[in-house]
Scaffold this active site. Structure first.
Site, PDB file in Angstrom:
ATOM      1  N   GLU A 283      -4.881   3.778   5.754  1.00 19.40           N
ATOM      2  CA  GLU A 283      -4.713   3.464   4.324  1.00 19.40           C
ATOM      3  C   GLU A 283      -5.269   4.443   3.514  1.00 19.40           C
ATOM      4  O   GLU A 283      -4.778   4.893   2.468  1.00 19.40           O
ATOM      5  CB  GLU A 283      -5.156   2.096   3.892  1.00 19.40           C
ATOM      6  CG  GLU A 283      -5.249   1.698   2.604  1.00 19.40           C
ATOM      7  CD  GLU A 283      -5.440   0.161   2.380  1.00 19.40           C
ATOM      8  OE1 GLU A 283      -5.514  -0.705   3.276  1.00 19.40           O
ATOM      9  OE2 GLU A 283      -6.281   0.050   1.408  1.00 19.40           O
TER      10      GLU A 283
ATOM     11  N   SER B  50     -11.098  -0.402   3.622  1.00 14.80           N
ATOM     12  CA  SER B  50     -10.620  -0.455   4.986  1.00 14.80           C
ATOM     13  C   SER B  50      -9.715   0.951   5.350  1.00 14.80           C
ATOM     14  O   SER B  50      -9.183   1.515   4.490  1.00 14.80           O
ATOM     15  CB  SER B  50      -9.224  -1.496   4.785  1.00 14.80           C
ATOM     16  OG  SER B  50      -9.753  -2.709   4.498  1.00 14.80           O
TER      17      SER B  50
ATOM     18  N   ARG C  73       0.671  -1.459   0.242  1.00  9.87           N
ATOM     19  CA  ARG C  73       0.132   0.143   0.140  1.00  9.87           C
ATOM     20  C   ARG C  73       0.990   1.356   0.057  1.00  9.87           C
ATOM     21  O   ARG C  73       0.417   2.240   0.607  1.00  9.87           O
ATOM     22  CB  ARG C  73      -0.935   0.096   1.226  1.00  9.87           C
ATOM     23  CG  ARG C  73      -1.842  -1.077   1.227  1.00  9.87           C
ATOM     24  CD  ARG C  73      -2.998  -1.255   0.006  1.00  9.87           C
ATOM     25  NE  ARG C  73      -3.748  -2.195   0.198  1.00  9.87           N
ATOM     26  CZ  ARG C  73      -3.590  -3.453  -0.263  1.00  9.87           C
ATOM     27  NH1 ARG C  73      -2.292  -3.662  -0.967  1.00  9.87           N
ATOM     28  NH2 ARG C  73      -4.478  -4.399  -0.013  1.00  9.87           N
TER      29      ARG C  73
END
Ligand SMILES: Cc1cc2nc3c(=O)[nH]c(=O)nc-3n(C[C@H](O)[C@H](O)[C@H](O)COP(=O)(O)OP(=O)(O)OC[C@H]3O[C@@H](n4cnc5c(N)ncnc54)[C@H](O)[C@@H]3O)c2cc1C
Length: 313
Positions: free
Chosen positions: A303, A213, A163
């Site tokens: 994130e 998320s 990520r």
């Protein structure tokens, strides 16, 4: 001087274009449909000392209720060109279009990314991935605009990590991406994607207002040994310690603040149940991140991109 017919809007409510349906106004807003328009919009912003933010599908954003004092440029530059196993894809192409196209062309390497919302540009920026597959796995080259000229980065120059990519640390705007994919078999690829879709629809039912998320999972091998030794092995999935498991341990599941609710089936999923506020979202996320830090000594990192909001830690 703007030569192209760009349609700038003032005080555009960003809640209209985020999947969370939260976010105050952008000082200015424009949608671009070609590379020329994108560069024109950036050049306009730079000439006028107006900060700018290029976005795609708005599926990974938490925008402050106060909005953002910037020109927000929404990238809708789409197109896929195929040359044998190579695909050259424009960055505003919805990721799902690319996934479906690659499957239909018997090309393997992107099928597990099915149902991830947003654009290819946003996916490359955040090194999006799912079920052990990552957008960066088969990228050859990323063509970007550095603010003045068009340049090309090879995969190893993009600093892809879980990520993470170099695009989170520079100001480059992703224009096009070249993939070299494996030869696959359409039926097998479609089945793989459909099985994943079925699982995903349980976590993300259609119409859910969320940014995916909220916190990043933790790469197990990067965790300090004494922390890892306290974590049950069965909690590690695909080499990651899910942030959701840690949040669950500190009682986040099902918690609420205003119209923001943490899913009762997944502690890393924050949902806007109506007319939610970014401030409530932020406060709730921070509250449980602090609890995780106190209990496990682990600092969770969002994130989701926080726009005009302070860092959680
Ligand atoms: C229901 C749901 C499920 C999700 N599931 C997953 C999942 O399984 N895996 C996963 O990784 N993510 C997941 N996400 C998060 C999100 O979909 C991905 O991060 C997606 O790749 C973001 O793309 P976007 O175009 O919407 O980016 P945006 O939200 O528009 O922008 C995100 C960031 O990318 C930057 N950016 C966008 N385009 C460009 C560009 N052309 N050049 C430079 N920077 C750019 C923006 O400035 C911003 O900082 C999910 C989100 C939702 C809502």
């Amino acid at each position: 001087m703007i030569k192209l017919m760009l349609k700038f809007e003032q005080n555009f409510p960003l809640s209209q274009i985020t999947t969370l349906q939260i976010g105050g106004p952008a000082r200015q807003f424009v949608t671009v449909y070609s590379q020329e328009e994108l560069i024109e919009a950036i050049t306009y912003a730079r000439k006028n000392s107006l900060p700018y933010l290029v976005i795609g599908g708005g599926s990974n954003l938490l925008v402050a209720d106060a909005g953002v004092n910037k020109l927000v440029i929404k990238n809708e530059i789409e197109g896929i060109t195929k040359l044998v196993r190579f695909l050259k894809v424009k960055s505003g192409t919805p990721l799902q279009h690319l996934v479906d196209y690659s499957i239909a062309q018997n090309l393997s390497g992107l099928q597990k990314l099915t149902d991830i919302p947003g654009s290819l540009g946003g996916a490359v920026y955040g090194a999006a991935g799912a079920y052990g597959q990552t957008i960066s796995d088969y990228i050859r080259e990323v063509i970007c605009f550095d603010g003045e000229k068009i340049i090309s980065l090879q995969n190893d120059e993009c600093e892809f990590e879980y990520r993470d990519s170099i695009f989170k640390r520079n100001e480059f705007i992703i224009l096009e991406v070249i993939f070299k994919l494996e030869v696959g078999e359409v039926k097998k690829l479609r089945k793989e994607a459909d099985e994943i879709l079925e699982k995903r629809l349980v976590k993300y039912p259609k119409g859910i207002k969320c940014p995916g998320s909220f916190f990043k999972n933790l790469v197990a091998e990067k965790l300090p040994k004494e922390i890892l030794s306290r974590i049950p092995k069965e909690m590690i999935v695909y080499g990651k310690l899910p942030a959701g498991s840690l949040l669950e341990e500190v009682g986040a599941k099902g918690e609420k603040l205003g119209q923001i609710e943490i899913a009762d089936y997944h502690a890393n999923l924050f949902i806007n149940k109506g007319d939610g506020k970014a401030s409530d979202f932020y406060t709730l996320a921070k509250k449980y991140a602090v609890k995780v830090k106190e209990k496990f000594g682990i600092t969770l990192e969002p994130e989701v991109q926080l726009i005009n909001l302070p860092p959680i830690f």
